[in-house]
Structure formats: C-alpha cells, structure tokens
Motif scaffolding. Structure first.
Motif, PDB file in Angstrom:
ATOM      1  N   GLY A 186      47.248  49.681  40.336  1.00 45.14           N
ATOM      2  CA  GLY A 186      48.203  49.149  39.372  1.00 45.14           C
ATOM      3  C   GLY A 186      48.058  47.645  39.203  1.00 45.14           C
ATOM      4  O   GLY A 186      47.853  46.921  40.174  1.00 45.14           O
ATOM      5  N   ARG A 187      48.151  47.202  37.955  1.00 45.31           N
ATOM      6  CA  ARG A 187      48.072  45.772  37.666  1.00 45.31           C
ATOM      7  C   ARG A 187      48.777  45.522  36.338  1.00 45.31           C
ATOM      8  O   ARG A 187      48.490  46.190  35.351  1.00 45.31           O
ATOM      9  N   ARG A 197      51.494  48.647  49.584  1.00 46.18           N
ATOM     10  CA  ARG A 197      50.652  47.476  49.840  1.00 46.18           C
ATOM     11  C   ARG A 197      50.360  46.858  48.486  1.00 46.18           C
ATOM     12  O   ARG A 197      49.696  47.467  47.638  1.00 46.18           O
ATOM     13  N   HIS A 198      50.888  45.645  48.255  1.00 48.53           N
ATOM     14  CA  HIS A 198      50.795  45.051  46.924  1.00 48.53           C
ATOM     15  C   HIS A 198      50.749  43.528  47.018  1.00 48.53           C
ATOM     16  O   HIS A 198      50.825  42.948  48.100  1.00 48.53           O
ATOM     17  N   ALA A 199      50.620  42.914  45.846  1.00 47.45           N
ATOM     18  CA  ALA A 199      50.667  41.455  45.730  1.00 47.45           C
ATOM     19  C   ALA A 199      51.523  41.103  44.535  1.00 47.45           C
ATOM     20  O   ALA A 199      51.552  41.834  43.534  1.00 47.45           O
ATOM     21  N   GLU A 200      52.239  39.981  44.651  1.00 51.30           N
ATOM     22  CA  GLU A 200      53.052  39.456  43.549  1.00 51.30           C
ATOM     23  C   GLU A 200      52.635  38.010  43.347  1.00 51.30           C
ATOM     24  O   GLU A 200      52.912  37.164  44.192  1.00 51.30           O
ATOM     25  N   GLU A 201      51.990  37.739  42.242  1.00 54.09           N
ATOM     26  CA  GLU A 201      51.326  36.459  42.052  1.00 54.09           C
ATOM     27  C   GLU A 201      51.806  35.737  40.793  1.00 54.09           C
ATOM     28  O   GLU A 201      52.071  36.380  39.772  1.00 54.09           O
ATOM     29  N   GLY A 202      51.892  34.404  40.879  1.00 49.46           N
ATOM     30  CA  GLY A 202      52.024  33.625  39.666  1.00 49.46           C
ATOM     31  C   GLY A 202      50.741  33.754  38.847  1.00 49.46           C
ATOM     32  O   GLY A 202      49.655  33.911  39.396  1.00 49.46           O
ATOM     33  N   GLY A 226      45.180  50.829  59.387  1.00 54.86           N
ATOM     34  CA  GLY A 226      44.675  51.096  58.049  1.00 54.86           C
ATOM     35  C   GLY A 226      45.366  52.213  57.301  1.00 54.86           C
ATOM     36  O   GLY A 226      44.884  52.636  56.228  1.00 54.86           O
ATOM     37  N   LYS A 227      46.494  52.696  57.792  1.00 50.21           N
ATOM     38  CA  LYS A 227      47.162  53.822  57.153  1.00 50.21           C
ATOM     39  C   LYS A 227      47.877  53.443  55.851  1.00 50.21           C
ATOM     40  O   LYS A 227      48.322  54.321  55.109  1.00 50.21           O
ATOM     41  N   PHE A 228      47.997  52.132  55.589  1.00 51.92           N
ATOM     42  CA  PHE A 228      48.590  51.682  54.327  1.00 51.92           C
ATOM     43  C   PHE A 228      47.521  51.585  53.221  1.00 51.92           C
ATOM     44  O   PHE A 228      47.854  51.236  52.095  1.00 51.92           O
ATOM     45  N   GLY A 229      46.292  51.845  53.564  1.00 57.10           N
ATOM     46  CA  GLY A 229      45.226  51.802  52.563  1.00 57.10           C
ATOM     47  C   GLY A 229      44.585  50.436  52.476  1.00 57.10           C
ATOM     48  O   GLY A 229      44.889  49.515  53.235  1.00 57.10           O
ATOM     49  N   PRO A 230      43.681  50.269  51.493  1.00 58.15           N
ATOM     50  CA  PRO A 230      42.941  49.019  51.339  1.00 58.15           C
ATOM     51  C   PRO A 230      43.817  47.894  50.808  1.00 58.15           C
ATOM     52  O   PRO A 230      44.915  48.131  50.320  1.00 58.15           O
ATOM     53  N   PRO A 231      43.351  46.659  50.864  1.00 60.30           N
ATOM     54  CA  PRO A 231      44.115  45.528  50.331  1.00 60.30           C
ATOM     55  C   PRO A 231      44.353  45.666  48.826  1.00 60.30           C
ATOM     56  O   PRO A 231      43.591  46.321  48.123  1.00 60.30           O
ATOM     57  N   ALA A 232      45.415  45.034  48.372  1.00 62.03           N
ATOM     58  CA  ALA A 232      45.706  44.930  46.922  1.00 62.03           C
ATOM     59  C   ALA A 232      44.973  43.710  46.390  1.00 62.03           C
ATOM     60  O   ALA A 232      45.260  42.579  46.796  1.00 62.03           O
ATOM     61  N   ARG A 233      44.020  43.943  45.483  1.00 56.28           N
ATOM     62  CA  ARG A 233      43.216  42.834  44.960  1.00 56.28           C
ATOM     63  C   ARG A 233      43.028  42.985  43.456  1.00 56.28           C
ATOM     64  O   ARG A 233      42.984  44.078  42.942  1.00 56.28           O
TER      65      ARG A 233
END
Length: 288
Positions: free
Chosen positions: A83-84, A102-107, A281-288
């Motif tokens: 998702g993006r 597992r996510h990111a919130e970015e300006g 690693g059970k949360f999956g790969p990084p959010a990128r």
C-alpha cells in the motif's frame, strides 16, 4: 428507552503543551496523554506532530487501531503489503494494526506534515485480527449544512448521515465548523465516552457553556449506565469568525492494557511476545 435526552457537559479540560524535538521531527504535543488511558477508554492516546520525512519511517504495531487526521502538509502512507498513497489536509487514515502492522508515515518531499494521531484500543479477542488500512478522503465524508456552519462525518452515524470509515471497533468522528455566534447541538450515543479537540477559534461548549479555545481539549460526561440506542446532546456555540472542532466518541472496552512502545496488549507477556515476533520477522518485510 428514555425520551429525555442526556445533556452532556465538560468533565475535564486542558490545553496542549508543545515541545520542540530533534530533526527530522519538529514539534510534538500530547492531546490525550498516555498515562490517562483509563479516563479515555476506548481511546488510548492522541499525539499532535509536526515532522519531515524520516521521522516515522518503517515501524511495527500490534493490538490497537490508529486514526490519523492530516491538518496541514502532505502525508505519505507506505505499508509492507504494497500500500502507498498520499493524504492531504482534511484527509484521514484508519489502520487496524491487529496482529502485525508494519508501515511508514512520511512527510512528502520537503513538506512539513502536521498530523493528529489517535490510538484506539482493541478488545482482547480482536488484538490478533488481520491488519487493514483505509484512506478516508475529505471529499468522501458526508456533510450536513445548517445556518452558520457544517458538520462533516468521518465515522459513525450522526445527524442522519454515516461516515465512510470502517473501524473494527465502531466509533464516531466528526468535524464541526462554525461561524461567529452560530451554534449546534451534536447528538451522540449516551453511553459513548467522548472528547473534543479545538483546531481553531473560540467555543462555549456543554450544558454550562465552558469556554474552550484553539489547542483546547475537553472530555465529556456520559451515561455509562444508559442504553447505546439512547441519544445524548452536546451544545456548541462559536465566539469567533471561524471555529473548527473535532469530536470523537466510542464505547468503553473496560479492559486493562499495557501500552509499551509501538504495541498495546493486555499483559506484559504479550508485549514481550510482540517484540519477539517482530525480531523473528513475523511482521513481514520492511515498509519501503
């Protein structure tokens, strides 16, 4: 069911205090401080943040939900399920962290993002549900107009309209805009615990007309022994040319919780399990 509607008043009120923080974060304030979650149930905390890209990069969550309102700037959501999207002022993102977010919130680019993020508890039997995200764009939230203002409904059913947010634990979230001397009586389920946050202006609120200005927070009285289908009334009047307030409400869950870092569980053992699962690693790969 009763015919006389419960009249809400202010239970407690305060003004947010802000502090500067290290770059790329800029400024932070606690609208709902985490150490008072028992008073706010089902809400846990609410933070107001000004930040640039890199402040909230890839990170995990478990055991609760978030409701993020964009005040200014642009916010980019990235999750590790692919998702993006970019949210703009007046937009809201809902996340059920559930079992493993597992996510990111970015300006965005060089923007300073200004957001309000609410943490909403999950009852114990829902803390390991599927992780989901939903973007609620400002123009998709229904609006009720009246003389001197308008009410925008993001979640729940208020004033005959239903907001598009699909919270796994139902809440109401609305944005009320008023011009000078305009007033409105907001109807909410009488059993809901509720609070308000004033985004701009000057308001007299509740049965006794307590004055609350910009950056002011207030928790509301409610009828905990009432019936979910009974409606309460909350009076709001504007004293300034342009007042705007957010109103949130929900049914208390009445469970002990342990908010610890990015996780909210019912015991410290479950917190330790969440950290262990993340490291493994059970949360999956990084959010990128």
């Amino acid at each position: 069911m009763t015919t006389n509607k419960y009249q809400r008043d202010i239970k407690d009120s305060w003004y947010v205090k802000y502090e500067e923080v290290g770059f790329p974060s800029i400024q932070k304030g606690w609208i709902l401080p985490v150490n008072r979650w028992q008073d706010f149930d089902p809400f846990i905390l609410m933070a107001e943040d000004w930040f640039k890209r890199g402040t909230f990069s890839d990170h995990p969550h478990r055991g609760f939900q978030t409701v993020t309102y964009v005040v200014d700037g642009r916010l980019e959501h990235i999750d590790n399920a692919g998702g993006r999207d970019i949210l703009e002022p007046g937009d809201v993102q809902y996340m059920n962290a559930g079992w493993a977010a597992r996510h990111a919130e970015e300006g965005v680019e060089d923007d300073i993002a200004h957001t309000l993020q609410l943490w909403l508890n999950l009852p114990s039997h829902l803390k390991k549900t599927e992780t989901t995200y939903q973007n609620v764009y400002s123009e998709d939230a229904p609006v009720v107009t009246f003389n001197g203002g308008e009410l925008k409904v993001f979640s729940g059913t208020i004033a005959g309209v239903t907001g598009p947010m699909n919270s796994i634990v139902p809440i109401t979230m609305s944005e009320l805009s008023l011009s000078k001397d305009a007033s409105y009586v907001l109807e909410l389920p009488e059993t809901h615990n509720a609070f308000i946050y004033v985004l701009s202006g000057d308001l007299d609120v509740g049965e006794n007309g307590t004055n609350i200005k910009k950056h002011g927070v207030a928790t509301l009285t409610f009828n905990g022994d009432g019936h979910i289908e009974n409606i309460s009334e909350f009076k709001i009047k504007s004293n300034s040319r342009r007042s705007k307030v957010l109103i949130y409400s929900g049914t208390p869950i009445k469970e002990d919780i342990v908010p610890y870092g990015p996780f909210v569980m019912n015991t410290m053992e479950e917190i330790q399990e969440a950290y262990r699962d993340y490291r493994e690693g059970k949360f999956g790969p990084p959010a990128r």
